[in-house]
Design an enzyme around this catalytic site. Sequence first.
Site, PDB file in Angstrom:
ATOM      1  N   GLN A  11       1.124  -0.777   0.081  1.00 37.80           N
ATOM      2  CA  GLN A  11       0.057   0.242  -0.224  1.00 37.80           C
ATOM      3  C   GLN A  11       1.039   0.900   0.229  1.00 37.80           C
ATOM      4  O   GLN A  11       0.592   2.200  -0.835  1.00 37.80           O
ATOM      5  CB  GLN A  11      -0.440   0.422   1.057  1.00 37.80           C
ATOM      6  N   THR A  97       5.150  -0.237  13.562  1.00 40.22           N
ATOM      7  CA  THR A  97       3.491  -0.716  14.110  1.00 40.22           C
ATOM      8  C   THR A  97       3.377   0.296  15.614  1.00 40.22           C
ATOM      9  O   THR A  97       4.542   0.067  16.214  1.00 40.22           O
ATOM     10  CB  THR A  97       3.310  -1.990  13.186  1.00 40.22           C
ATOM     11  N   ASP A  98       2.173   0.341  15.655  1.00 38.50           N
ATOM     12  CA  ASP A  98       1.230  -0.082  17.421  1.00 38.50           C
ATOM     13  C   ASP A  98       1.588  -1.058  17.449  1.00 38.50           C
ATOM     14  O   ASP A  98       1.570  -1.073  18.452  1.00 38.50           O
ATOM     15  CB  ASP A  98      -0.288   0.814  17.519  1.00 38.50           C
ATOM     16  N   TYR A 121       3.971 -10.787  15.694  1.00 36.82           N
ATOM     17  CA  TYR A 121       4.565  -9.858  14.804  1.00 36.82           C
ATOM     18  C   TYR A 121       5.224  -8.251  15.270  1.00 36.82           C
ATOM     19  O   TYR A 121       6.329  -7.713  14.929  1.00 36.82           O
ATOM     20  CB  TYR A 121       2.665  -9.463  14.322  1.00 36.82           C
ATOM     21  N   TRP A 146      -3.267   1.378  11.143  1.00 36.83           N
ATOM     22  CA  TRP A 146      -4.926   0.959  10.683  1.00 36.83           C
ATOM     23  C   TRP A 146      -4.225   1.289   9.514  1.00 36.83           C
ATOM     24  O   TRP A 146      -5.406   2.574   8.900  1.00 36.83           O
ATOM     25  CB  TRP A 146      -5.375   1.135  11.179  1.00 36.83           C
TER      26      TRP A 146
END
Length: 283
Positions: A11, A97-98, A121, A146
Amino acid sequence: MGLLIFGSTGQVATELRRLAPEALFLGRDQADLSEPAACAAAIRAARPVAVINAAAWTAVDKAETEETAATVVNGDAPAAMATECATLGIPFVHISTDYVFDGMGEVPFSTDHPTSPLGAYGRSKRKGEEGARAAGGVYAILRTSWVFSAHGHNFLKTMLRLGRERESLNVVADQIGGPTPAHAIARACLAIAAQLQADPRKSGTFHFSGAPDVSWASFAREIMAQAGLSCSVSDIPTSAYPTPALRPANSRMDCAGLSIFNLSRPDWRTAVTDALTELGAIS
């Protein structure tokens, strides 16, 4: 040589292609992140002005049974990239990432909050962060959450498909975070890479997520509303939708540090409109 970007079809990489078509993009066939040494060699051969790593193992549930492989891709490869960038004296921008946090509480996580991943992860991504810092070069770790867009596999596209097929959906409502448009992440990465070239003192770890913070269920309702779909969305707890990997309940992140780059949180609602328009779901 200009900018080198790892990733070509994801993405964020897709959005980077739109924004920086002149950059050198390395897909898996040219630089497989399961071979960290090859990634370092690709940087050494290209001699770019900066490197952005927009490639990663993103199969969160699959990582639970293949943690070793996920850790090579998300941990060892970024470390090798960062080390080579440090050797060449060029900036390295890495997307994280969170999931490095435990998701406890309701307060947005600060960039210096202790990490405590809930699963494989998150552990693999934390290792990548540690490697980027340990390399000793100019770097930026950009934690986001997200991610959605008009391409690839993501929540928005799944909700759009299901909303067309069904009259109602149950969606988790006790996980809260900031949906983040891929094109905004791409723009942020390019801005950060450019500014690090001019001022290496800006190195560090940063948070970048969409605003306002929202639940998955509320996110889904906004998608349905904008797409003009009659599908109703009912709130359910995480316990009603078990997954192999635990998801953080609190994915709120303090993004104040972005101001050093003159960046701010994007409004995800506007980005939903843009994505749905691109997909032909609204005109």
